[in-house]
Design an enzyme around this catalytic site. Structure first.
Site, PDB file in Angstrom:
ATOM      1  N   TYR A   1      -6.971   6.653   5.429  1.00 37.15           N
ATOM      2  CA  TYR A   1      -6.190   5.366   5.500  1.00 37.15           C
ATOM      3  C   TYR A   1      -4.946   5.857   5.368  1.00 37.15           C
ATOM      4  O   TYR A   1      -4.069   5.352   6.221  1.00 37.15           O
ATOM      5  CB  TYR A   1      -6.333   4.407   4.378  1.00 37.15           C
ATOM      6  CG  TYR A   1      -7.451   3.560   4.365  1.00 37.15           C
ATOM      7  CD1 TYR A   1      -8.587   3.587   5.479  1.00 37.15           C
ATOM      8  CD2 TYR A   1      -7.410   2.155   3.925  1.00 37.15           C
ATOM      9  CE1 TYR A   1      -9.318   2.722   5.557  1.00 37.15           C
ATOM     10  CE2 TYR A   1      -8.261   1.239   4.127  1.00 37.15           C
ATOM     11  CZ  TYR A   1      -9.244   1.373   4.846  1.00 37.15           C
ATOM     12  OH  TYR A   1     -10.194   0.492   5.003  1.00 37.15           O
TER      13      TYR A   1
ATOM     14  N   GLU B   1       0.281   5.212  12.615  1.00 44.66           N
ATOM     15  CA  GLU B   1       0.674   3.994  13.335  1.00 44.66           C
ATOM     16  C   GLU B   1       2.093   3.946  13.159  1.00 44.66           C
ATOM     17  O   GLU B   1       2.635   3.540  14.106  1.00 44.66           O
ATOM     18  CB  GLU B   1      -0.329   2.817  12.558  1.00 44.66           C
ATOM     19  CG  GLU B   1      -1.778   2.910  12.693  1.00 44.66           C
ATOM     20  CD  GLU B   1      -2.414   1.988  11.900  1.00 44.66           C
ATOM     21  OE1 GLU B   1      -1.664   0.934  11.620  1.00 44.66           O
ATOM     22  OE2 GLU B   1      -3.513   2.135  11.482  1.00 44.66           O
TER      23      GLU B   1
END
Length: 213
Positions: free
Chosen positions: A149, A156
């Site tokens: 994550y 991102e």
């Protein structure tokens, strides 16, 4: 709800999770092998479209949560799916010439997403079949996110940052400001998603260990 009524959504979820695990396996192997032998910019040129298509299928997750087919919180599902759609549609599709697409962060985001989803979808597919999920797969499901994550969200964020100039040039200044707004949402959104998974990890892994003592 009667047994026949429950059977249909269960079969649908088994099929959906199995197919999704297979599709993300394609993304993973594309990233590893094309990346290893050809590298960038060929990697994005050859794999970008399949990555976009596979990730867009995740809108099904929102329907499953909203319709009560799965118990995953709707807000958590929407936050995760939309953040990824913002990347694949907002950058990969709308800005094909963004430097982010040909940067190493494209590799890290694809690896982070694909490994996470192969594990997650495989876990649910096996669980729904009632075959008994192997302990190692359960551990992977509720432990690998601690790293993936972080690498995924960081990648991102980097993609949006690297795309700011291209967004303003190719679409308009408002588009780069949209990216900035998305980046601002990432802070609380990522915290909510990460803490939710930590709670789930404690519940599944440590909850089970307490019951067996």
């Amino acid at each position: 709800m009667s047994a026949p009524a429950q059977a249909h959504p269960k079969k649908w979820l088994i099929a959906y999770n199995s197919i999704s695990a297979s599709l993300w396996s394609i993304v993973f192997f594309n990233t590893v092998f094309v990346g290893a032998f050809l590298g960038q910019p060929s990697l994005f040129d050859l794999t970008g479209k399949i990555t976009i298509a596979v990730q867009c299928l995740a809108v099904t997750e929102i329907y499953n949560s909203a319709a009560g087919v799965v118990k995953t919180p709707l807000f958590t599902t929407v936050a995760q799916v939309l953040s990824r759609l913002a990347v694949v549609i907002g950058v990969f599709l709308v800005l094909p010439n963004s430097p982010a697409n040909y940067h190493w962060v494209y590799i890290t985001v694809c690896l982070s997403w694909s490994i996470t989803e192969i594990i997650r979808y495989s876990f649910y597919a096996i669980s729904l079949r009632g075959e008994g999920v192997p302990q190692w797969l359960t551990w992977l499901r509720y432990s690998t996110f601690l790293v993936l994550y972080v690498t995924g969200i960081s990648s991102e964020v980097a993609i949006f940052v690297l795309s700011l100039d291209e967004a303003a040039t190719a679409v308009g200044k408002w588009y780069s400001w949209l990216f900035i707004a998305i980046l601002a949402i990432y802070v609380p959104g990522s915290y909510i998603l990460y803490t939710y998974m930590i709670k789930q990890r404690r519940k599944v892994l440590y909850g089970k260990s307490k019951k067996t003592q």
